[in-house]
Design a protein around this motif. Structure first.
Motif, PDB file in Angstrom:
ATOM      1  N   ALA A 289     -12.344 -17.320   0.829  1.00  0.00           N
ATOM      2  CA  ALA A 289     -11.800 -17.251   2.184  1.00  0.00           C
ATOM      3  C   ALA A 289     -11.594 -18.670   2.691  1.00  0.00           C
ATOM      4  N   SER A 290     -10.723 -18.782   3.684  1.00  0.00           N
ATOM      5  CA  SER A 290     -10.433 -20.103   4.239  1.00  0.00           C
ATOM      6  C   SER A 290     -10.064 -19.975   5.701  1.00  0.00           C
ATOM      7  N   ASP A 291      -9.768 -21.111   6.298  1.00  0.00           N
ATOM      8  CA  ASP A 291      -9.094 -21.117   7.586  1.00  0.00           C
ATOM      9  C   ASP A 291      -7.655 -21.540   7.326  1.00  0.00           C
ATOM     10  N   HIS A 292      -6.904 -21.771   8.384  1.00  0.00           N
ATOM     11  CA  HIS A 292      -5.487 -22.124   8.246  1.00  0.00           C
ATOM     12  C   HIS A 292      -5.267 -23.461   7.533  1.00  0.00           C
ATOM     13  N   ALA A 293      -6.219 -24.377   7.623  1.00  0.00           N
ATOM     14  CA  ALA A 293      -6.058 -25.698   7.007  1.00  0.00           C
ATOM     15  C   ALA A 293      -6.156 -25.651   5.490  1.00  0.00           C
ATOM     16  N   ALA A 294      -6.663 -24.559   4.951  1.00  0.00           N
ATOM     17  CA  ALA A 294      -6.936 -24.509   3.509  1.00  0.00           C
ATOM     18  C   ALA A 294      -6.229 -23.361   2.796  1.00  0.00           C
ATOM     19  N   THR A 295      -5.234 -22.745   3.404  1.00  0.00           N
ATOM     20  CA  THR A 295      -4.566 -21.618   2.739  1.00  0.00           C
ATOM     21  C   THR A 295      -3.856 -22.049   1.462  1.00  0.00           C
ATOM     22  N   GLY A 296      -3.317 -23.257   1.432  1.00  0.00           N
ATOM     23  CA  GLY A 296      -2.641 -23.737   0.224  1.00  0.00           C
ATOM     24  C   GLY A 296      -3.604 -23.908  -0.935  1.00  0.00           C
ATOM     25  N   LEU A 297      -4.729 -24.583  -0.688  1.00  0.00           N
ATOM     26  CA  LEU A 297      -5.741 -24.762  -1.726  1.00  0.00           C
ATOM     27  C   LEU A 297      -6.288 -23.413  -2.157  1.00  0.00           C
ATOM     28  N   LYS A 298      -6.504 -22.525  -1.197  1.00  0.00           N
ATOM     29  CA  LYS A 298      -7.019 -21.191  -1.530  1.00  0.00           C
ATOM     30  C   LYS A 298      -6.057 -20.450  -2.453  1.00  0.00           C
ATOM     31  N   ALA A 299      -4.780 -20.473  -2.129  1.00  0.00           N
ATOM     32  CA  ALA A 299      -3.791 -19.781  -2.964  1.00  0.00           C
ATOM     33  C   ALA A 299      -3.775 -20.333  -4.381  1.00  0.00           C
ATOM     34  N   ASP A 300      -3.859 -21.653  -4.512  1.00  0.00           N
ATOM     35  CA  ASP A 300      -3.884 -22.265  -5.846  1.00  0.00           C
ATOM     36  C   ASP A 300      -5.131 -21.851  -6.622  1.00  0.00           C
ATOM     37  N   LEU A 301      -6.285 -21.818  -5.951  1.00  0.00           N
ATOM     38  CA  LEU A 301      -7.528 -21.437  -6.622  1.00  0.00           C
ATOM     39  C   LEU A 301      -7.525 -19.947  -6.990  1.00  0.00           C
ATOM     40  N   VAL A 302      -6.984 -19.106  -6.113  1.00  0.00           N
ATOM     41  CA  VAL A 302      -6.902 -17.673  -6.417  1.00  0.00           C
ATOM     42  C   VAL A 302      -6.079 -17.454  -7.681  1.00  0.00           C
ATOM     43  N   GLN A 303      -4.944 -18.112  -7.768  1.00  0.00           N
ATOM     44  CA  GLN A 303      -4.086 -17.963  -8.945  1.00  0.00           C
ATOM     45  C   GLN A 303      -4.800 -18.447 -10.201  1.00  0.00           C
ATOM     46  N   TRP A 304      -5.406 -19.624 -10.141  1.00  0.00           N
ATOM     47  CA  TRP A 304      -6.097 -20.216 -11.284  1.00  0.00           C
ATOM     48  C   TRP A 304      -7.275 -19.344 -11.733  1.00  0.00           C
ATOM     49  N   LEU A 305      -8.072 -18.873 -10.776  1.00  0.00           N
ATOM     50  CA  LEU A 305      -9.215 -18.031 -11.123  1.00  0.00           C
ATOM     51  C   LEU A 305      -8.764 -16.720 -11.757  1.00  0.00           C
ATOM     52  N   GLY A 306      -7.678 -16.160 -11.268  1.00  0.00           N
ATOM     53  CA  GLY A 306      -7.121 -14.958 -11.864  1.00  0.00           C
ATOM     54  C   GLY A 306      -6.661 -15.194 -13.286  1.00  0.00           C
ATOM     55  N   GLU A 307      -6.031 -16.344 -13.521  1.00  0.00           N
ATOM     56  CA  GLU A 307      -5.592 -16.690 -14.875  1.00  0.00           C
ATOM     57  C   GLU A 307      -6.774 -16.831 -15.825  1.00  0.00           C
ATOM     58  N   LEU A 308      -7.926 -17.225 -15.293  1.00  0.00           N
ATOM     59  CA  LEU A 308      -9.138 -17.349 -16.111  1.00  0.00           C
ATOM     60  C   LEU A 308      -9.813 -15.998 -16.351  1.00  0.00           C
ATOM     61  N   GLY A 309      -9.303 -14.944 -15.705  1.00  0.00           N
ATOM     62  CA  GLY A 309      -9.845 -13.611 -15.922  1.00  0.00           C
ATOM     63  C   GLY A 309     -10.866 -13.143 -14.906  1.00  0.00           C
ATOM     64  N   HIS A 310     -11.063 -13.901 -13.843  1.00  0.00           N
ATOM     65  CA  HIS A 310     -12.012 -13.485 -12.808  1.00  0.00           C
ATOM     66  C   HIS A 310     -11.379 -12.446 -11.889  1.00  0.00           C
ATOM     67  N   ASP A 311     -12.211 -11.605 -11.318  1.00  0.00           N
ATOM     68  CA  ASP A 311     -11.795 -10.623 -10.314  1.00  0.00           C
ATOM     69  C   ASP A 311     -11.963 -11.300  -8.954  1.00  0.00           C
TER      70      ASP A 311
END
Length: 145
Positions: A6-28
């Motif tokens: 989760a994030s606030d508005h200042a970190a939505t970009g970093l959050k989106a990048d981490l969500v994608q990367w973590l998904g690529e690694l196979g995490h739920d």
């Protein structure tokens, strides 16, 4: 691994990048928002993340805001959470190893994507050392004041 983020508005970009990367690694990954850059209050998202981890919906949590400070304070309001503010991998590793941290916080204005990935990788791959640290971690949930 089941991870809430989760994030606030200042970190939505970093959050989106981490969500994608973590998904690529196979995490739920449970992305608890927000999805766009509209101004939001970090405590609301810190509380959502803490509830997800405390309830068992997620095994670990990643909290993001501009500095990482505010959202880490919000997450730590839940007595079941031990959220460490980290800015480099050694802090993330020690947070798990010595403090049994079940969440980390980072500041999107302070931590770039590569460093954030390195912190998350250290956080997710490190086990709690137990032993003498158990006594100390227990005191975190049972303060003597």
């Amino acid at each position: 691994m089941r991870i809430a983020i989760a994030s606030d508005h200042a970190a939505t970009g970093l959050k989106a990048d981490l969500v994608q990367w973590l998904g690529e690694l196979g995490h739920d990954v449970a992305d608890l928002g927000p999805q766009a850059g509209e101004s939001v209050d970090y405590p609301d998202y810190g509380y959502k993340l803490a509830q997800a981890v405390a309830s068992g919906q997620a095994e670990r949590g990643i909290a993001l805001c501009g500095s990482g400070i505010g959202i880490s304070i919000a997450v730590n309001r839940n007595p079941a959470l031990r959220c460490a503010l980290v800015g480099e991998p050694l802090s993330a590793k020690l947070a798990r190893e010595h403090n049994d941290a079940n969440a980390i916080a980072m500041g999107a204005r302070l931590t770039g994507l590569d460093m954030a990935k390195a912190c998350v990788e250290a956080f997710l791959s490190t086990e709690f050392a137990g032993d003498r640290h158990v006594r100390r971690v227990t005191k975190l949930s049972n303060p003597a004041f």
